[in-house]
Design a protein around this motif. Structure first.
Motif, PDB file in Angstrom:
ATOM      1  N   ASP A   2       0.805  -1.213   0.000  1.00 37.79           N
ATOM      2  CA  ASP A   2       0.000   0.000   0.000  1.00 37.79           C
ATOM      3  C   ASP A   2       0.843   1.271   0.000  1.00 37.79           C
ATOM      4  OD1 ASP A   2      -2.258  -1.590   0.178  1.00 37.79           O
ATOM      5  OD2 ASP A   2      -2.126  -1.682   2.362  1.00 37.79           O
ATOM      6  N   ALA A   3       2.150   1.145  -0.164  1.00 41.04           N
ATOM      7  CA  ALA A   3       3.014   2.312  -0.096  1.00 41.04           C
ATOM      8  C   ALA A   3       2.702   3.284  -1.229  1.00 41.04           C
ATOM      9  CB  ALA A   3       4.488   1.892  -0.159  1.00 41.04           C
ATOM     10  N   HIS A   7       7.944   3.160  -4.102  1.00 40.41           N
ATOM     11  CA  HIS A   7       7.440   1.793  -4.144  1.00 40.41           C
ATOM     12  C   HIS A   7       7.788   1.174  -5.494  1.00 40.41           C
ATOM     13  CE1 HIS A   7       4.960  -1.659  -3.361  1.00 40.41           C
ATOM     14  NE2 HIS A   7       4.177  -1.409  -4.396  1.00 40.41           N
ATOM     15  N   ARG A 176       7.720   0.798   3.507  1.00 46.30           N
ATOM     16  CA  ARG A 176       6.952   0.044   4.500  1.00 46.30           C
ATOM     17  C   ARG A 176       6.334   0.992   5.536  1.00 46.30           C
ATOM     18  NH1 ARG A 176       4.622  -4.331   4.035  1.00 46.30           N
ATOM     19  NH2 ARG A 176       4.961  -4.983   6.200  1.00 46.30           N
ATOM     20  N   THR A 179       3.296   2.295   4.108  1.00 40.01           N
ATOM     21  CA  THR A 179       2.246   1.276   4.147  1.00 40.01           C
ATOM     22  C   THR A 179       1.566   1.244   5.513  1.00 40.01           C
ATOM     23  OG1 THR A 179       3.412  -0.094   2.531  1.00 40.01           O
ATOM     24  CG2 THR A 179       1.784  -1.199   3.907  1.00 40.01           C
ATOM     25  N   ASN A 182      -0.661   4.317   6.024  1.00 39.96           N
ATOM     26  CA  ASN A 182      -1.907   4.248   5.268  1.00 39.96           C
ATOM     27  C   ASN A 182      -2.926   3.355   5.963  1.00 39.96           C
ATOM     28  OD1 ASN A 182      -0.996   5.939   3.252  1.00 39.96           O
ATOM     29  ND2 ASN A 182      -0.301   4.293   1.927  1.00 39.96           N
ATOM     30  N   ARG A 183      -2.462   2.232   6.495  1.00 43.38           N
ATOM     31  CA  ARG A 183      -3.379   1.316   7.190  1.00 43.38           C
ATOM     32  C   ARG A 183      -3.931   1.950   8.467  1.00 43.38           C
ATOM     33  NH1 ARG A 183       0.309  -4.195   6.691  1.00 43.38           N
ATOM     34  NH2 ARG A 183       0.077  -4.473   4.435  1.00 43.38           N
TER      35      ARG A 183
END
Length: 227
Positions: A2-3, A7, A176, A179, A182-183
């Motif tokens: 999700d980066a 990326h 990472r 990522t 974002n989460r």
């Protein structure tokens, strides 16, 4: 996966197929060289690299914009620093109370003109980040590991490269972190959270915790693999 920035993008361009060890050396040399180039060359080379990444490397507009976000953040930060410097210079040049308030307000518009003192730093930094992002987008974590292994075995003249795992993980940790953020941000929004200072106060410790846990689990995996 999700980066948003830095990326790896799966493609079949000439940079994707370049030797990993050579790409690592090019990252170091070109990213450092960007800080020693004249400012005019940096300003010219930055948009040229963006066009190059869009035309020849097939980067999408969203990917290019995502990679430019750190540069935009630095630009805003430096503009604010220049604004504060302009404000300080403006009021320090006025003799109170001899000067009238009309004289104070007369040059107030000049305060918002960007201060060119920080332009060289921004130009060098923007070019260096753009060079780095291009190589990140065209080099997978496995290729970074292979490149570091080749360099380490060449320098040590040994058949093993224990340092390459650590370096590859360090290189791959930048996307990472994006990522993880974002989460956490999606979880915050799904629970009704708003963009405020409380969001940063609550999520930054979580980001720190998740990042440390990821590093710990990766360390255990590497140790188990080496047994």
């Amino acid at each position: 996966m999700d980066a948003n920035f830095f990326h790896y993008k799966v493609q079949r361009t000439f940079l994707h197929t370049l030797s990993p060890a050579l790409k690592i050396l090019l990252i170091l040399v070109l990213a450092l060289l960007a800080f020693y180039l004249p400012v005019r060359i940096c300003i010219f080379a930055y948009p040229v690299l963006i066009l190059f990444s869009a035309i020849f490397l097939k980067f999408s507009v969203s990917e290019i914009f995502s990679d430019a976000k750190p540069t935009l953040a630095y630009m805003i930060l430096l503009y604010i620093a220049g604004l504060i410097l302009n404000l300080s210079n403006h009021f320090s040049s006025i003799n109170f109370p001899a000067e009238s308030w009309e004289d104070v307000y007369a040059g107030i518009s000049k305060i918002f003109i960007p201060n060119l003192t920080y332009l060289p730093l921004l130009a060098h930094l923007a070019l260096s980040l753009e060079i780095t992002s291009i190589f990140y987008r065209t080099t997978s974590t496995g290729q970074f590991k292979d490149g570091f292994s080749s360099i380490e075995m060449f320098l040590t003249r040994k058949d093993s490269a224990p340092l390459s795992d650590t370096l590859a993980l360090a290189i791959s940790f930048i996307p990472r972190i994006s990522t993880f953020w974002n989460r956490l941000e999606r979880a915050w929004i799904s629970r009704g959270g708003k963009d405020s200072i409380f969001k940063a106060i609550y999520l930054f410790p979580k980001l720190f915790h998740v990042s440390l846990r990821e590093g710990y689990e990766k360390t255990l995996a590497i140790q188990n693999r080496s047994l």
